[in-house]
Design a protein around this motif. Structure first.
Motif, mmCIF file in Angstrom:
data_model
loop_
_atom_site.group_PDB
_atom_site.id
_atom_site.type_symbol
_atom_site.label_atom_id
_atom_site.label_comp_id
_atom_site.label_asym_id
_atom_site.label_seq_id
_atom_site.Cartn_x
_atom_site.Cartn_y
_atom_site.Cartn_z
ATOM 1 N N PHE A 13 0.818 -1.185 -0.122
ATOM 2 C CA PHE A 13 -0.022 0.180 -0.063
ATOM 3 C C PHE A 13 0.800 1.251 -0.046
ATOM 4 O O PHE A 13 2.179 1.051 0.222
ATOM 5 N N SER A 15 1.167 3.477 2.055
ATOM 6 C CA SER A 15 1.900 3.617 3.171
ATOM 7 C C SER A 15 3.002 2.877 3.380
ATOM 8 O O SER A 15 3.900 3.134 4.430
ATOM 9 N N PHE A 17 2.958 -0.434 3.730
ATOM 10 C CA PHE A 17 2.764 -1.683 4.351
ATOM 11 C C PHE A 17 2.518 -2.765 3.213
ATOM 12 O O PHE A 17 1.716 -2.619 2.302
ATOM 13 N N ALA A 19 0.774 -5.893 2.245
ATOM 14 C CA ALA A 19 -0.293 -6.677 3.063
ATOM 15 C C ALA A 19 -0.216 -7.993 2.325
ATOM 16 O O ALA A 19 -0.870 -8.983 2.994
ATOM 17 N N PRO A 38 -5.209 -15.409 10.661
ATOM 18 C CA PRO A 38 -5.803 -14.305 11.569
ATOM 19 C C PRO A 38 -6.380 -12.964 10.638
ATOM 20 O O PRO A 38 -5.784 -12.672 9.654
ATOM 21 N N SER A 39 -7.057 -12.352 11.643
ATOM 22 C CA SER A 39 -7.515 -10.910 10.931
ATOM 23 C C SER A 39 -6.308 -10.184 10.623
ATOM 24 O O SER A 39 -5.374 -10.037 11.297
ATOM 25 N N GLY A 40 -6.431 -9.601 9.493
ATOM 26 C CA GLY A 40 -5.247 -8.439 8.981
ATOM 27 C C GLY A 40 -4.024 -9.083 8.530
ATOM 28 O O GLY A 40 -3.288 -8.425 8.169
ATOM 29 N N CYS A 41 -4.238 -10.710 8.076
ATOM 30 C CA CYS A 41 -3.050 -11.255 7.381
ATOM 31 C C CYS A 41 -3.100 -11.018 6.037
ATOM 32 O O CYS A 41 -2.247 -11.390 5.157
ATOM 33 N N GLY A 42 -3.957 -10.388 5.401
ATOM 34 C CA GLY A 42 -4.031 -10.147 3.949
ATOM 35 C C GLY A 42 -5.094 -10.931 3.079
ATOM 36 O O GLY A 42 -5.090 -10.871 1.827
ATOM 37 N N LYS A 43 -5.950 -11.672 3.608
ATOM 38 C CA LYS A 43 -7.034 -12.545 3.015
ATOM 39 C C LYS A 43 -7.881 -11.499 2.237
ATOM 40 O O LYS A 43 -7.929 -12.044 0.786
ATOM 41 N N SER A 44 -8.389 -10.693 2.371
ATOM 42 C CA SER A 44 -9.059 -9.793 1.791
ATOM 43 C C SER A 44 -8.478 -9.163 0.677
ATOM 44 O O SER A 44 -8.855 -8.951 -0.441
ATOM 45 N N THR A 45 -7.510 -8.586 1.106
ATOM 46 C CA THR A 45 -6.513 -8.134 -0.063
ATOM 47 C C THR A 45 -6.125 -8.918 -1.281
ATOM 48 O O THR A 45 -6.465 -8.557 -2.329
HETATM 49 N N1 LIG Z 1 -5.934 0.571 1.689
HETATM 50 C C1 LIG Z 1 -5.131 0.333 2.713
HETATM 51 N N2 LIG Z 1 -3.942 0.769 2.932
HETATM 52 C C2 LIG Z 1 -3.073 0.608 3.930
HETATM 53 N N3 LIG Z 1 -3.164 -0.777 4.530
HETATM 54 C C3 LIG Z 1 -4.214 -1.432 4.141
HETATM 55 C C4 LIG Z 1 -5.276 -0.920 3.119
HETATM 56 N N4 LIG Z 1 -6.198 -1.927 3.178
HETATM 57 C C5 LIG Z 1 -5.835 -2.942 4.057
HETATM 58 N N5 LIG Z 1 -4.559 -2.743 4.575
HETATM 59 C C6 LIG Z 1 -3.825 -3.433 5.563
HETATM 60 O O1 LIG Z 1 -3.562 -4.324 5.185
HETATM 61 C C7 LIG Z 1 -3.684 -5.653 6.096
HETATM 62 C C8 LIG Z 1 -4.141 -6.791 5.361
HETATM 63 O O2 LIG Z 1 -5.725 -6.453 5.369
HETATM 64 P P1 LIG Z 1 -6.903 -7.435 4.826
HETATM 65 O O3 LIG Z 1 -6.463 -8.057 3.770
HETATM 66 O O4 LIG Z 1 -8.315 -6.739 4.800
HETATM 67 O O5 LIG Z 1 -6.904 -8.634 6.376
HETATM 68 P P2 LIG Z 1 -7.841 -9.815 6.169
HETATM 69 O O6 LIG Z 1 -9.046 -9.786 5.102
HETATM 70 O O7 LIG Z 1 -6.868 -11.000 6.342
HETATM 71 O O8 LIG Z 1 -8.224 -9.599 7.638
HETATM 72 C C9 LIG Z 1 -4.099 -4.982 7.307
HETATM 73 O O9 LIG Z 1 -2.975 -4.801 8.254
HETATM 74 C C10 LIG Z 1 -4.954 -3.977 6.852
HETATM 75 O O10 LIG Z 1 -4.994 -2.842 7.780
#
Ligand SMILES: Nc1ncnc2c1ncn2[C@@H]1O[C@H](COP(=O)(O)OP(=O)(O)O)[C@@H](O)[C@H]1O
Ligand SMILES: [Mg+2]
Length: 388
Positions: A13, A15, A17, A19, A38-45
């Motif tokens: 991203f 930032s 970061f 993901a 776990p939550s935040g590991c990048g699944k939705s991404t």
């Molecule tokens: N647009 C974004 N900019 C910066 N960080 C992001 C953005 N979208 C998601 N993240 C970060 O990327 C990580 C993975 O997010 P996400 O894929 O939603 O996780 P999950 O679905 O596994 O819970 C998280 O730490 C989230 O905060």
């Protein structure tokens, strides 16, 4: 239905970061892959990159060998179901499910027969004339599922679609989604943080941590031979017990010291024994699945392969009894909280054992639980990798 190849898929991203870090996975046509972590590991991404809702920093998404880079989401022939799905409130159940076929200008007879097939599978046949507002949460989720699958996309993407449902309904929907997916043969990527969902639904399970793929394999593989401590702890319920032990290898005799107890490992498979011998006089992390500890009354195994401890708590679940059981162990053998964060799980060596429901083990009683050495797991405390 189609194959799907993710090739070094990476998302950094703005930032800075990361993901998702170089995810490579290939799905065969008709496969149901669960992405779990776990939550935040990048699944939705990951899912959003596949759908085209997000652009990768590098890497590729190939659907049936065709690169999807630059292809807008609506032209990707994928359907997506989220936790918060939207139905058309003014349309009936029938019309909602039929809608994607209308868009494709499918003839009326064909539309009707397809809707019938789907609603039958989803047990919605008696709800066809209702509007979404008249349905329960579970029924609405079924309609969303039916609508996503009826148009038979090349790929179906689901992001925690069952999270809003109560526990009982979730169990039922797991089965329904799999039945529907098998019926249509739709290649599917299913995202969840719930390891039970992953294990029960996936043809294969991909475990993700901090954007990095940890292990991919059948549910039996990730459960039976976890590659590292993270997977070992994440997959399986109750979680694998992890304690420190030290390996003793003398001449032909291999044994494991757990606190003041010594387990004879001479029956260990030759491959496992050989790997473990390299840790002679060294500490290893020992993993014990709760269901591999048995009350000797109900086990065929020789006593001698047993672990002695005191039952601190007994929980009867009807189908089994969960014993919280403290090993008679030196503190030195126990996991200490100043160890690396990953294995610093407990202050004392408390172990969970799931034993036969007829077990008579009582609280505060000292018991010997039988264990088959080949079902123990061993990990390197530094690398956290399985010793194999
Ligand atoms: N647009 C974004 N900019 C910066 N960080 C992001 C953005 N979208 C998601 N993240 C970060 O990327 C990580 C993975 O997010 P996400 O894929 O939603 O996780 P999950 O679905 O596994 O819970 C998280 O730490 C989230 O905060
Ligand atoms: Mg998510």
């Amino acid at each position: 239905m189609s194959t799907l190849d993710l090739e070094n898929l990476t998302k950094k991203f703005e930032s800075g970061f990361v993901a998702l870090d170089s995810l490579s996975v290939s799905l065969r046509s008709g496969e149901f892959l669960v992405l779990v972590g776990p939550s935040g590991c990048g699944k939705s991404t990951a899912l959003r990159l596949v759908a085209g809702l997000e652009q990768p920093t590098s890497g590729d998404v190939r659907l049936g060998s065709k690169s999807m880079l630059g292809v807008p989401p609506r032209d990707r022939d994928m359907s997506m179901v989220f936790q918060n799905y939207a139905l058309y409130p003014q349309m009936t159940v029938f019309q909602n499910i039929e809608f994607p076929l209308r868009l494709r200008k499918i003839a009326k007879d064909k539309r009707t027969s397809e809707v019938r097939r789907v609603v039958e599978l989803l047990q919605l046949s008696s709800q066809l004339e209702k509007k979404p507002a008249q349905l329960s949460g579970g029924q609405r989720q079924r309609v969303a599922m039916g609508r996503a699958l009826i148009r038979q996309p090349q790929l179906s993407l689901m992001d925690e679609p069952l999270s809003n449902l109560d526990a009982q309904l979730r169990v039922q929907m797991r089965g329904d989604i799999r039945s529907l997916q098998r019926e249509f043969g739709t290649t599917t990527v299913y995202v969840t943080h719930d390891q039970t969902e992953a294990m029960t639904m996936g043809d294969r399970v991909a475990v993700l941590r901090d954007g990095l793929l940890q292990q991919i394999g059948s549910p039996e593989e990730v459960f039976g031979t976890p590659k590292n401590l993270f997977v070992a702890r994440f997959i399986g319920s109750p979680s694998m017990n992890l304690v420190y032990g030290s390996v003793q290898s003398e001449a032909n005799k291999l044994s494991l010291r757990l606190g003041s107890q010594t387990l004879d490992l001479s029956s260990l498979s030759p491959a496992k024994a050989e790997a473990l011998r390299r840790y002679n006089e060294r500490r290893v992390v020992v993993g014990i699945r709760p269901h591999t500890l048995k009350d000797p009354q109900f086990s065929q195994l020789k006593v001698g392969y047993s672990l002695r401890g005191v039952v601190r708590l007994r929980e009867s679940l009807g189908t089994e009894i969960v014993l919280h059981f403290a090993i008679d162990a030196d503190r030195a053998g126990a996991i200490r909280s100043d160890e690396s964060e990953e294995v610093a799980l407990v202050q004392e060596t408390r172990i969970i054992a799931c034993v036969d429901p007829a077990s008579t083990a009582r609280e505060q009683q000292t018991v010997d639980l039988v264990i088959e050495p080949n079902r123990l797991h061993f990990f390197d405390p530094e690398t956290e990798l399985a010793i194999a």
